[in-house]
Every structure is written in structure tokens, then in C-alpha cells.
Motif scaffolding. Structure first.
Motif, mmCIF file in Angstrom:
data_model
loop_
_atom_site.group_PDB
_atom_site.id
_atom_site.type_symbol
_atom_site.label_atom_id
_atom_site.label_comp_id
_atom_site.label_asym_id
_atom_site.label_seq_id
_atom_site.Cartn_x
_atom_site.Cartn_y
_atom_site.Cartn_z
ATOM 1 N N ASP A 74 0.767 -1.488 -0.174
ATOM 2 C CA ASP A 74 0.034 0.238 -0.114
ATOM 3 C C ASP A 74 0.634 1.233 -0.109
ATOM 4 O OD1 ASP A 74 0.983 -0.387 2.674
ATOM 5 O OD2 ASP A 74 -1.006 0.462 3.615
ATOM 6 N N MET A 75 2.348 1.219 0.104
ATOM 7 C CA MET A 75 3.042 2.289 -0.094
ATOM 8 C C MET A 75 3.775 2.317 -1.417
ATOM 9 S SD MET A 75 2.908 4.239 2.819
ATOM 10 C CE MET A 75 1.252 3.906 2.869
ATOM 11 N N SER A 122 3.079 16.518 -6.406
ATOM 12 C CA SER A 122 4.280 16.220 -5.836
ATOM 13 C C SER A 122 5.385 16.381 -6.560
ATOM 14 C CB SER A 122 4.002 14.481 -5.341
ATOM 15 O OG SER A 122 3.827 13.850 -6.619
ATOM 16 N N LEU A 123 6.920 16.158 -5.862
ATOM 17 C CA LEU A 123 7.837 16.314 -6.627
ATOM 18 C C LEU A 123 7.787 15.300 -7.920
ATOM 19 C CD1 LEU A 123 10.685 17.748 -7.100
ATOM 20 C CD2 LEU A 123 11.436 16.199 -5.569
ATOM 21 N N GLY A 124 8.058 15.705 -9.283
ATOM 22 C CA GLY A 124 7.993 14.924 -10.259
ATOM 23 C C GLY A 124 6.487 14.961 -11.003
ATOM 24 N N MET A 125 5.399 15.445 -10.486
ATOM 25 C CA MET A 125 4.209 15.415 -10.835
ATOM 26 C C MET A 125 3.618 16.627 -10.592
ATOM 27 S SD MET A 125 3.321 12.282 -11.586
ATOM 28 C CE MET A 125 1.547 12.226 -11.758
ATOM 29 N N GLY A 126 4.442 17.785 -11.005
ATOM 30 C CA GLY A 126 4.136 19.185 -11.217
ATOM 31 C C GLY A 126 4.825 20.050 -10.111
ATOM 32 N N ASP A 127 5.167 19.469 -9.108
ATOM 33 C CA ASP A 127 6.037 20.274 -7.916
ATOM 34 C C ASP A 127 5.186 21.406 -7.656
ATOM 35 O OD1 ASP A 127 7.949 20.591 -6.021
ATOM 36 O OD2 ASP A 127 9.218 21.328 -7.458
ATOM 37 N N ASP A 128 3.931 21.161 -7.142
ATOM 38 C CA ASP A 128 3.063 22.411 -6.793
ATOM 39 C C ASP A 128 3.509 22.629 -5.215
ATOM 40 O OD1 ASP A 128 1.243 24.281 -6.017
ATOM 41 O OD2 ASP A 128 -0.325 23.125 -7.003
ATOM 42 N N PRO A 129 3.958 23.568 -4.743
ATOM 43 C CA PRO A 129 4.171 23.644 -3.352
ATOM 44 C C PRO A 129 3.051 23.557 -2.449
ATOM 45 C CG PRO A 129 4.808 25.894 -4.439
ATOM 46 C CD PRO A 129 4.368 24.983 -5.364
ATOM 47 N N ASP A 130 1.730 24.044 -2.988
ATOM 48 C CA ASP A 130 0.510 24.338 -2.382
ATOM 49 C C ASP A 130 -0.330 22.676 -2.414
ATOM 50 O OD1 ASP A 130 0.493 26.716 -1.716
ATOM 51 O OD2 ASP A 130 0.061 27.427 -3.632
ATOM 52 N N ALA A 131 0.198 21.752 -3.349
ATOM 53 C CA ALA A 131 -0.342 20.573 -3.528
ATOM 54 C C ALA A 131 -0.545 19.853 -2.016
ATOM 55 C CB ALA A 131 0.383 19.638 -4.265
ATOM 56 N N ARG A 132 -1.608 19.086 -1.659
ATOM 57 C CA ARG A 132 -1.891 18.633 -0.224
ATOM 58 C C ARG A 132 -1.869 16.985 -0.400
ATOM 59 N NH1 ARG A 132 -5.461 21.986 3.296
ATOM 60 N NH2 ARG A 132 -5.047 20.120 4.783
ATOM 61 N N TYR A 133 -0.700 16.414 0.280
ATOM 62 C CA TYR A 133 -0.519 15.002 0.280
ATOM 63 C C TYR A 133 0.135 14.638 1.493
ATOM 64 C CZ TYR A 133 3.839 15.950 -1.958
ATOM 65 O OH TYR A 133 5.162 16.616 -2.262
ATOM 66 N N THR A 134 0.437 13.329 1.792
ATOM 67 C CA THR A 134 0.820 12.924 2.906
ATOM 68 C C THR A 134 2.148 12.044 2.456
ATOM 69 O OG1 THR A 134 -1.082 12.873 4.098
ATOM 70 C CG2 THR A 134 0.741 11.551 5.055
ATOM 71 N N VAL A 135 3.232 12.350 3.365
ATOM 72 C CA VAL A 135 4.489 11.550 3.322
ATOM 73 C C VAL A 135 4.429 10.432 4.495
ATOM 74 C CG1 VAL A 135 7.081 11.497 3.302
ATOM 75 C CG2 VAL A 135 5.942 13.534 2.308
ATOM 76 N N TYR A 136 4.445 9.425 4.134
ATOM 77 C CA TYR A 136 4.290 8.325 5.051
ATOM 78 C C TYR A 136 5.582 7.752 5.663
ATOM 79 C CZ TYR A 136 -0.753 8.131 4.000
ATOM 80 O OH TYR A 136 -1.855 8.800 3.986
ATOM 81 N N GLU A 137 5.614 7.211 6.785
ATOM 82 C CA GLU A 137 6.995 6.871 7.627
ATOM 83 C C GLU A 137 6.658 5.106 6.963
ATOM 84 O OE1 GLU A 137 7.069 5.295 11.929
ATOM 85 O OE2 GLU A 137 7.386 7.420 11.697
ATOM 86 N N ALA A 146 0.709 2.272 8.104
ATOM 87 C CA ALA A 146 1.503 3.529 7.846
ATOM 88 C C ALA A 146 1.212 4.601 8.702
ATOM 89 C CB ALA A 146 1.384 3.613 6.602
ATOM 90 N N LYS A 147 2.271 5.227 9.142
ATOM 91 C CA LYS A 147 1.874 6.584 10.013
ATOM 92 C C LYS A 147 2.316 7.698 8.976
ATOM 93 C CE LYS A 147 3.119 4.123 14.485
ATOM 94 N NZ LYS A 147 4.290 4.063 15.230
ATOM 95 N N PRO A 148 1.644 8.668 9.207
ATOM 96 C CA PRO A 148 2.088 10.016 8.608
ATOM 97 C C PRO A 148 3.387 10.492 9.006
ATOM 98 C CG PRO A 148 -0.188 10.185 9.273
ATOM 99 C CD PRO A 148 0.526 8.931 9.912
ATOM 100 N N TYR A 149 4.200 10.979 8.196
ATOM 101 C CA TYR A 149 5.519 11.332 8.495
ATOM 102 C C TYR A 149 5.652 12.950 8.189
ATOM 103 C CZ TYR A 149 10.616 11.926 8.559
ATOM 104 O OH TYR A 149 11.845 12.545 8.864
ATOM 105 N N MET A 150 5.040 13.556 7.289
ATOM 106 C CA MET A 150 5.091 14.743 7.131
ATOM 107 C C MET A 150 3.873 15.238 5.939
ATOM 108 S SD MET A 150 8.508 16.651 5.395
ATOM 109 C CE MET A 150 8.591 18.556 5.636
ATOM 110 N N GLU A 151 3.175 16.081 6.530
ATOM 111 C CA GLU A 151 2.038 16.539 5.574
ATOM 112 C C GLU A 151 2.288 17.862 4.624
ATOM 113 O OE1 GLU A 151 -1.051 15.364 5.453
ATOM 114 O OE2 GLU A 151 -0.619 13.787 7.058
ATOM 115 N N MET A 152 2.324 17.440 3.483
ATOM 116 C CA MET A 152 2.594 18.639 2.611
ATOM 117 C C MET A 152 1.467 19.558 2.128
ATOM 118 S SD MET A 152 5.658 17.659 2.543
ATOM 119 C CE MET A 152 6.299 19.021 1.315
ATOM 120 N N GLY A 153 1.889 20.923 1.708
ATOM 121 C CA GLY A 153 0.759 21.827 1.317
ATOM 122 C C GLY A 153 -0.102 22.525 2.425
#
Length: 154
Positions: A74-75, A122-137, A146-153
């Protein structure tokens, strides 16, 4: 085609990831990707531009690499990278540079980080600093949730 260091580990049955001998530096990122994936090229170019030394290993089938690297189903995303010198970390998918830098500076006791799928912006998919997505650990025990590591946007 030259066998990658990770694939040598896969075929030898080794349980740990192997990196090139010069990879003692934390700035070396080995990326395992499809030779036809354009978004992976954009991601690796951004990683290079950020000052990392990038080694690209192109493979038509990444399933064995992802399994050996311990990336939970799933990751998974379109490419798998390894960074870390003495302490190897997995970087799965379109992980932003901020998350990689945070992981390398904090050195958490985890297996790595992942951005599953291919989120727009996300980086490589438009690299929009306002895009909201989760980086998981990816935890040391990859069987756990999976646990969230960092929230983007945010």
C-alpha cells in the motif's frame, strides 16, 4: 545489462540492501526505476539539482526490488530509492526534498518514507508547493499500519 547492487542482494538472498562502495556519503541516492518513466526522470533531476549524487538503475520490473527493499504494497509508487550510507533508508515514490532532508537530519528509527501512488503536485508530478498530500513513514516493522511522517501543502 549491469546488475544493480540491490539486485545482487536479491539474488544472493541477502537481507540487507547493498549500495555502491562510495555510498558512505549521505548525499548518494540510488534510484531504481523504469527506463520509460518520465515523472521519475523529473524527480531524479530535482534530487540532483538539490546537490545529491544520483545513481540510476533502470529495470523493467521493479517488483523484486520493492519486495527486497521492504516496501509495503500500500506504500508503493513508481520508483524506489535508497539513501543513507551506513544507515540505509528507503525513499519510495515522489517524496519531496523537504521530507528527505528531514529524515537525513533527524535519523529516525524507521525503514524509510513513502509517497504512495503518484499524487498530482508532488515532486515529479508538477511540483506544486500548495499540493496537499501525505508523506508516510515506513516503520522498522513494515507489516504495521503506515503512519504520517510529514504533511505537504499545509
Amino acid at each position: 545489462m549491469k546488475k544493480s547492487y540491490l539486485m545482487q542482494a536479491v539474488f544472493s538472498g541477502a537481507l540487507t540492501l547493498s549500495l555502491p562502495a562510495h555510498a558512505g556519503e549521505d548525499t548518494v541516492v540510488t534510484v531504481y526505476k523504469s527506463p520509460w518513466c518520465g515523472c521519475c526522470e523529473v524527480w531524479t533531476d530535482a534530487v540532483k539539482a538539490a546537490g545529491y549524487k544520483v545513481i540510476i538503475e533502470d529495470h523493467e520490473d521493479l517488483n523484486a526490488i520493492k519486495k527486497q527493499a521492504g516496501v509495503p504494497d500500500d506504500m508503493q509508487a513508481c520508483h524506489t530509492a535508497v539513501i543513507g550510507g551506513e544507515r540505509n533508508y528507503i525513499v519510495e515514490g515522489h517524496v519531496p526534498l523537504e521530507a528527505m532532508e528531514k529524515m537525513m537530519s533527524e535519523r529516525p528509527d524507521i525503514h524509510g518514507i513513502a509517497v504512495p501512488g503518484m499524487p498530482m503536485g508532488s515532486l515529479g508530478m508538477g511540483d506544486d508547493p500548495d499540493a496537499r498530500y501525505t508523506v508516510y513513514e515506513i516503520g522498522a516493522n513494515t507489516a504495521g499500519a503506515a503512519k504520517p511522517y510529514m504533511e505537504m501543502g499545509q
